[in-house]
Scaffold this active site. Structure first.
Site, PDB file in Angstrom:
ATOM      1  N   ASN A  83      -0.950  16.882 -18.651  1.00 61.66           N
ATOM      2  CA  ASN A  83       0.415  16.812 -18.157  1.00 61.66           C
ATOM      3  C   ASN A  83       0.591  15.649 -17.178  1.00 61.66           C
ATOM      4  OD1 ASN A  83       3.136  17.602 -17.694  1.00 61.66           O
ATOM      5  ND2 ASN A  83       2.567  19.738 -18.004  1.00 61.66           N
ATOM      6  N   HIS A 113     -19.842   9.223  -2.000  1.00 59.71           N
ATOM      7  CA  HIS A 113     -20.267   8.302  -0.952  1.00 59.71           C
ATOM      8  C   HIS A 113     -21.151   9.080   0.020  1.00 59.71           C
ATOM      9  CE1 HIS A 113     -16.975   5.722  -2.332  1.00 59.71           C
ATOM     10  NE2 HIS A 113     -16.200   6.786  -2.272  1.00 59.71           N
ATOM     11  N   GLY A 146      -2.148  23.395 -12.143  1.00 56.74           N
ATOM     12  CA  GLY A 146      -1.613  22.250 -11.416  1.00 56.74           C
ATOM     13  C   GLY A 146      -2.182  22.079 -10.022  1.00 56.74           C
TER      14      GLY A 146
END
Length: 190
Positions: A83, A113, A146
């Site tokens: 999406n 990192h 989402g």
């Protein structure tokens, strides 16, 4: 070893290497075209994705805008739907299986990192910090809600549902509902 080989091997690499920057710029050009195409131009969109991604199965649909670093380290299996406003930082391999549902604003990260600034910050001609990358694998039939974030080195099994807003920091086994920050298994799905 080239810097690209180091990157894909999970070693520290120079992210400003000439070869990597060239791939980055190619991806930026393709993404600009893709994200600005009319939604009805499905053949053209499919062609750009074929040029951008390492692998795109039949029936893959990626909503614009879509963002990635290189594109060529991303494989998406057949009938998967990505999406709008997803960000896949593919400094290493991102593999998504078939029949996936990737909701809006999902972010998949592969770069890592050093945690300590004294180890992370360096002074070289091309870069100022150390970067390595670990792959992400997402199985078949996975729905990622989402605003979820998938961190480097995570494997999500088959037939998994990840609830919206989750931060996936560890592997998730097959056939489960998982959500939260950090994401954890809530129940088995049978």
């Amino acid at each position: 070893m080239t810097e690209k080989e180091k990157m894909l091997n999970g070693d520290f690499y120079d992210s400003r290497d000439v070869e990597l920057i060239k791939i980055y710029h190619k991806a930026r050009k393709l993404l600009k075209l893709y994200n600005n195409l009319d939604s009805e131009l499905t053949q053209e969109k499919a062609s750009i994705l074929n040029d951008l991604l390492q692998f795109k199965g039949n029936g893959v649909w990626v909503e614009a805008p879509f963002f990635c670093d290189y594109g060529e380290n991303i494989s998406i299996g057949e009938n998967t739907f990505v999406n709008t406003n997803c960000i896949f930082l593919d400094n290493n391999k991102i593999t998504i299986g078939k029949n996936g549902l990737i909701a809006p604003y999902v972010q998949i990260y592969t770069a890592i990192h050093p945690l300590k600034a004294s180890e992370r910050i360096i002074k070289t001609p091309n870069t100022r910090y150390l970067t390595a990358a670990k792959p992400v694998f997402i199985g078949d039939n996975v729905w990622i809600g989402g605003n979820s974030v998938i961190l480097p080195s995570v494997t999500i099994g088959n037939n998994v549902t990840i609830g919206a807003g989750s931060i996936v920091t560890k592997d998730i086994p097959d056939n489960v509902l998982a959500f939260g920050n950090p994401c954890r298994v809530i129940k088995k799905l049978e």
